[in-house]
Design an enzyme around this catalytic site. Structure first.
Site, PDB file in Angstrom:
ATOM      1  N   ARG A  41       0.801  -1.221   0.000  1.00 27.10           N
ATOM      2  CA  ARG A  41       0.000   0.000   0.000  1.00 27.10           C
ATOM      3  C   ARG A  41       0.833   1.269   0.000  1.00 27.10           C
ATOM      4  O   ARG A  41       0.374   2.330  -0.395  1.00 27.10           O
ATOM      5  CB  ARG A  41      -0.914   0.039   1.226  1.00 27.10           C
ATOM      6  CG  ARG A  41      -1.885  -1.114   1.322  1.00 27.10           C
ATOM      7  CD  ARG A  41      -2.522  -1.156   2.677  1.00 27.10           C
ATOM      8  NE  ARG A  41      -1.472  -1.425   3.687  1.00 27.10           N
ATOM      9  CZ  ARG A  41      -1.641  -1.315   5.002  1.00 27.10           C
ATOM     10  NH1 ARG A  41      -2.793  -0.935   5.494  1.00 27.10           N
ATOM     11  NH2 ARG A  41      -0.662  -1.590   5.839  1.00 27.10           N
ATOM     12  N   GLU A  86       5.941   7.140  12.262  1.00 27.66           N
ATOM     13  CA  GLU A  86       5.629   8.051  13.357  1.00 27.66           C
ATOM     14  C   GLU A  86       6.586   9.219  13.226  1.00 27.66           C
ATOM     15  O   GLU A  86       7.779   9.073  13.450  1.00 27.66           O
ATOM     16  CB  GLU A  86       5.838   7.373  14.719  1.00 27.66           C
ATOM     17  CG  GLU A  86       4.829   6.326  15.056  1.00 27.66           C
ATOM     18  CD  GLU A  86       5.088   5.689  16.422  1.00 27.66           C
ATOM     19  OE1 GLU A  86       6.205   5.840  16.982  1.00 27.66           O
ATOM     20  OE2 GLU A  86       4.175   5.032  16.917  1.00 27.66           O
ATOM     21  N   GLN A 104       3.590  24.462  19.258  1.00 27.49           N
ATOM     22  CA  GLN A 104       3.064  25.037  18.009  1.00 27.49           C
ATOM     23  C   GLN A 104       3.604  24.250  16.825  1.00 27.49           C
ATOM     24  O   GLN A 104       4.781  23.887  16.792  1.00 27.49           O
ATOM     25  CB  GLN A 104       3.517  26.503  17.905  1.00 27.49           C
ATOM     26  CG  GLN A 104       3.033  27.225  16.663  1.00 27.49           C
ATOM     27  CD  GLN A 104       3.415  28.702  16.707  1.00 27.49           C
ATOM     28  OE1 GLN A 104       3.191  29.382  17.684  1.00 27.49           O
ATOM     29  NE2 GLN A 104       3.981  29.187  15.617  1.00 27.49           N
ATOM     30  N   ASP A 105       2.738  23.968  15.850  1.00 26.68           N
ATOM     31  CA  ASP A 105       3.147  23.361  14.584  1.00 26.68           C
ATOM     32  C   ASP A 105       2.970  24.386  13.482  1.00 26.68           C
ATOM     33  O   ASP A 105       1.935  25.058  13.415  1.00 26.68           O
ATOM     34  CB  ASP A 105       2.280  22.138  14.252  1.00 26.68           C
ATOM     35  CG  ASP A 105       2.697  20.889  15.008  1.00 26.68           C
ATOM     36  OD1 ASP A 105       3.672  20.945  15.784  1.00 26.68           O
ATOM     37  OD2 ASP A 105       2.051  19.842  14.817  1.00 26.68           O
ATOM     38  N   ASN A 106       3.973  24.517  12.609  1.00 23.26           N
ATOM     39  CA  ASN A 106       3.925  25.433  11.476  1.00 23.26           C
ATOM     40  C   ASN A 106       4.020  24.638  10.175  1.00 23.26           C
ATOM     41  O   ASN A 106       4.642  23.580  10.140  1.00 23.26           O
ATOM     42  CB  ASN A 106       5.075  26.445  11.537  1.00 23.26           C
ATOM     43  CG  ASN A 106       4.997  27.332  12.754  1.00 23.26           C
ATOM     44  OD1 ASN A 106       3.923  27.567  13.295  1.00 23.26           O
ATOM     45  ND2 ASN A 106       6.131  27.830  13.190  1.00 23.26           N
ATOM     46  N   HIS A 138      16.577  32.813  10.426  1.00 21.98           N
ATOM     47  CA  HIS A 138      15.675  33.350  11.443  1.00 21.98           C
ATOM     48  C   HIS A 138      16.007  32.819  12.836  1.00 21.98           C
ATOM     49  O   HIS A 138      16.579  31.740  12.976  1.00 21.98           O
ATOM     50  CB  HIS A 138      14.229  32.979  11.116  1.00 21.98           C
ATOM     51  CG  HIS A 138      13.779  33.469   9.781  1.00 21.98           C
ATOM     52  ND1 HIS A 138      12.796  32.841   9.057  1.00 21.98           N
ATOM     53  CD2 HIS A 138      14.181  34.520   9.024  1.00 21.98           C
ATOM     54  CE1 HIS A 138      12.602  33.496   7.917  1.00 21.98           C
ATOM     55  NE2 HIS A 138      13.437  34.514   7.873  1.00 21.98           N
ATOM     56  N   LYS A 170      13.281  23.867  17.296  1.00 23.24           N
ATOM     57  CA  LYS A 170      12.469  23.519  16.132  1.00 23.24           C
ATOM     58  C   LYS A 170      12.784  22.097  15.688  1.00 23.24           C
ATOM     59  O   LYS A 170      13.943  21.679  15.702  1.00 23.24           O
ATOM     60  CB  LYS A 170      12.745  24.467  14.963  1.00 23.24           C
ATOM     61  CG  LYS A 170      12.311  25.889  15.214  1.00 23.24           C
ATOM     62  CD  LYS A 170      12.648  26.787  14.040  1.00 23.24           C
ATOM     63  CE  LYS A 170      12.212  28.222  14.315  1.00 23.24           C
ATOM     64  NZ  LYS A 170      12.610  29.127  13.212  1.00 23.24           N
ATOM     65  N   TYR A 175       7.082  22.138  10.749  1.00 29.90           N
ATOM     66  CA  TYR A 175       7.987  22.076  11.887  1.00 29.90           C
ATOM     67  C   TYR A 175       7.265  22.388  13.183  1.00 29.90           C
ATOM     68  O   TYR A 175       6.318  23.152  13.226  1.00 29.90           O
ATOM     69  CB  TYR A 175       9.214  22.973  11.696  1.00 29.90           C
ATOM     70  CG  TYR A 175       8.958  24.430  11.433  1.00 29.90           C
ATOM     71  CD1 TYR A 175       9.062  25.373  12.440  1.00 29.90           C
ATOM     72  CD2 TYR A 175       8.642  24.865  10.146  1.00 29.90           C
ATOM     73  CE1 TYR A 175       8.860  26.722  12.190  1.00 29.90           C
ATOM     74  CE2 TYR A 175       8.433  26.213   9.882  1.00 29.90           C
ATOM     75  CZ  TYR A 175       8.542  27.127  10.908  1.00 29.90           C
ATOM     76  OH  TYR A 175       8.327  28.461  10.653  1.00 29.90           O
ATOM     77  N   ASP A 223      11.240  38.230  17.370  1.00 27.22           N
ATOM     78  CA  ASP A 223      11.610  37.731  16.047  1.00 27.22           C
ATOM     79  C   ASP A 223      12.846  38.454  15.530  1.00 27.22           C
ATOM     80  O   ASP A 223      12.959  39.674  15.662  1.00 27.22           O
ATOM     81  CB  ASP A 223      10.421  37.963  15.106  1.00 27.22           C
ATOM     82  CG  ASP A 223      10.586  37.292  13.767  1.00 27.22           C
ATOM     83  OD1 ASP A 223      11.060  36.152  13.733  1.00 27.22           O
ATOM     84  OD2 ASP A 223      10.228  37.925  12.758  1.00 27.22           O
ATOM     85  N   LYS A 243      11.709  40.924   4.500  1.00 22.02           N
ATOM     86  CA  LYS A 243      12.393  40.778   5.790  1.00 22.02           C
ATOM     87  C   LYS A 243      13.784  40.169   5.605  1.00 22.02           C
ATOM     88  O   LYS A 243      14.766  40.658   6.172  1.00 22.02           O
ATOM     89  CB  LYS A 243      11.556  39.896   6.725  1.00 22.02           C
ATOM     90  CG  LYS A 243      12.259  39.459   7.987  1.00 22.02           C
ATOM     91  CD  LYS A 243      11.420  38.458   8.754  1.00 22.02           C
ATOM     92  CE  LYS A 243      12.199  37.748   9.811  1.00 22.02           C
ATOM     93  NZ  LYS A 243      11.398  36.763  10.538  1.00 22.02           N
ATOM     94  N   ASP A 244      13.882  39.118   4.799  1.00 19.54           N
ATOM     95  CA  ASP A 244      15.157  38.440   4.613  1.00 19.54           C
ATOM     96  C   ASP A 244      16.132  39.280   3.786  1.00 19.54           C
ATOM     97  O   ASP A 244      17.334  39.242   4.021  1.00 19.54           O
ATOM     98  CB  ASP A 244      14.955  37.062   4.002  1.00 19.54           C
ATOM     99  CG  ASP A 244      14.253  36.108   4.963  1.00 19.54           C
ATOM    100  OD1 ASP A 244      14.247  36.386   6.183  1.00 19.54           O
ATOM    101  OD2 ASP A 244      13.710  35.095   4.506  1.00 19.54           O
TER     102      ASP A 244
END
Length: 189
Positions: A23, A28, A46-48, A62, A72, A132, A143, A169-170
């Site tokens: 299949r 995990e 937090q998940d982004n 960053h 992270k 992440y 930030d 920003k970068d």
């Protein structure tokens, strides 16, 4: 889950096991018990999830400083990236040194980047998705960024002279020598 130290020993490359059959496969991507067995105990809050349309999109370098500094755990779930971590801890014998690992949907690898390290990635394919986990919530007042092409750091992004796709920003980020020093190297007992 296989855990390997990288050229920066605090940055870990994790390879979750995949179980395949006719299949497809199952894995995990995170298991708190397996992480604890590997000596990693981080409370993820937090998940982004990001999408980058063009090959050569570069996000970084960053960081988020205290009191909302972030660990992270990064993985690429579509396409491929070159994921980069830079030691940003004042007083570290490896300050300004970097490590890069290819993360892809195909290889399933993840990079664990601790607090005190800059983070960035460049897309190696079009239509890339990166997900992440973070150990603290996003806080705009904490930030920060350092220029992706800082010659003092000297990251080989594999761009072969092509200009990356960057955010405002970068593009405006300061050089390492002009950036603040929000993190301090601490020798662990």
């Amino acid at each position: 889950m296989q855990t390997e130290a990288t050229a920066l020993p605090e940055v870990l490359l994790l390879t979750p096991r995949r179980f395949g059959d006719a299949r497809g496969w199952f894995t995990e991507t995170f298991n708190a018990l397996r992480m604890k067995e590997a000596g990693i105990e981080i409370d993820w809050v937090q998940d982004n999830h990001s999408f980058s349309a063009a090959k050569g999109t570069l996000r970084g370098l960053h960081y988020q400083s205290a009191p909302h500094a972030q660990d992270k755990l990064v993985r690429c779930t579509r396409g491929a990236i070159l994921d980069v971590a830079v030691d940003f801890r004042e007083g570290s014998p490896r300050f300004g040194k970097w490590v890069a690992e290819e993360l892809s949907a195909e290889n399933g690898r993840q990079l664990l980047i601790p607090q005190g390290f800059l983070h960035g990635f460049v897309t190696l394919t079009p239509d890339v998705e990166v997900q992440y986990k973070c150990s603290d919530f996003y806080a705009p007042d904490c930030d920060g960024a350092v220029r992706w092409d800082d010659p003092e750091i000297g990251i080989d992004w594999g761009l072969d002279g092509t200009q990356p796709v960057l955010s405002d920003k970068d593009q405006a980020a300061p050089l390492l020598k002009d950036a603040g020093r929000p993190f301090r190297f601490e020798v662990k007992a």
